[in-house]
Structure formats: C-alpha cells, structure tokens
Design a protein around this motif. Structure first.
Motif, short mmCIF file in Angstrom:
data_model
loop_
_atom_site.label_atom_id
_atom_site.label_comp_id
_atom_site.label_asym_id
_atom_site.label_seq_id
_atom_site.Cartn_x
_atom_site.Cartn_y
_atom_site.Cartn_z
N HIS A 8 37.09 39.05 99.60
CA HIS A 8 36.35 38.45 98.48
C HIS A 8 35.15 37.63 98.95
O HIS A 8 34.85 36.59 98.38
CB HIS A 8 37.28 37.57 97.62
N LYS B 44 31.56 37.51 95.40
CA LYS B 44 32.21 37.15 94.14
C LYS B 44 31.78 38.12 93.05
O LYS B 44 30.65 38.63 93.06
CB LYS B 44 31.86 35.72 93.74
N ASP C 60 36.47 37.85 89.87
CA ASP C 60 36.74 36.43 90.12
C ASP C 60 36.60 35.59 88.86
O ASP C 60 37.17 34.50 88.77
CB ASP C 60 35.77 35.90 91.18
N LEU D 272 31.22 29.81 91.29
CA LEU D 272 31.70 30.90 92.15
C LEU D 272 31.05 30.88 93.54
O LEU D 272 31.65 31.32 94.51
CB LEU D 272 31.44 32.26 91.49
#
Length: 123
Positions: free
Chosen positions: A74, A77, A99, A118
C-alpha cells in the motif's frame, strides 16, 4: 508535493478534480479509462490514485485490484470517488484494496482533506 493520478471518464468531473488537486499543490496526471489508468500507474508511480468506479475499458474495482497486486504494501494510496453509494459498494471497494471512499457528488474541501490525510505517513 505529491504525484496524484486521477482516473475519471467524465470530462467535467475530471477537469474539476484536476483543478482542485493542482490548487492544493499536487502534481497531477490523469486518465479517462481503466486501461489508461493502469498504464499511467506503472509509468508515473503516483503517491495516490483518485479512482472512479464506473468507467470504460476496466472498471475502478479491477484497476484497484491490479494496483494492489503490484503494490501489496500500500505504498500508493487509493481513494475511490464514485456515485455508487450502497454500503455493499463501499465494502467491495475496501476489499479490492481502496484506502478511502467518497460518494459523488462530493465537497472539494472534503476531497482535499481526505487526500491530505491519506498522504500523511503512518507512524
């Protein structure tokens, strides 16, 4: 400044997103379908992807799953931005690797706040 990939097939929404995200000081690249979005993801290495769900040539869920398959940690994002508003849609997007999730119509302020959140490193 972060590099943000926007994948959105509606020209008016894409223009609005580009203007808002650039106005917040980010570098923007954009695609108008899922295939183009995946190509740009591979070449541009964005920090964040703003991703529509309902698009031609690969929908947002397929794109999200492909991104996660190539980015299991990840590092990039993914913010789904879509008209699909059922809880089952939110759940499906999160299972695919999103996300965060924003339903259209959206507030520009909320969009930028979510993008900012984020991009803050975890820790």
């Amino acid at each position: 400044m972060a590099r943000i990939l926007i994948v959105e097939d509606e020209p008016d929404v894409l223009l609005l997103l580009e203007n808002r995200v650039k106005g917040a000081g980010h570098d923007v690249v954009s695609a108008t379908n899922g295939e183009e979005g995946l190509t740009l993801f591979a070449t541009e290495k964005p920090d964040l992807v703003v991703l529509d769900w309902m698009m031609p040539r690969r929908d947002g869920i397929e794109v999200c799953e492909e991104i996660r398959a190539s980015d299991p940690d990840h590092r990039t994002k993914i913010l789904m931005l879509t008209a699909r508003s059922q809880q089952s849609d939110v759940d499906r997007a999160m299972q695919a690797g999103a996300d965060d999730y924003i339903v259209k119509p959206f507030s520009s302020r909320d969009l930028i706040e979510r993008i900012t959140a984020l991009l803050v490193p975890a820790g």
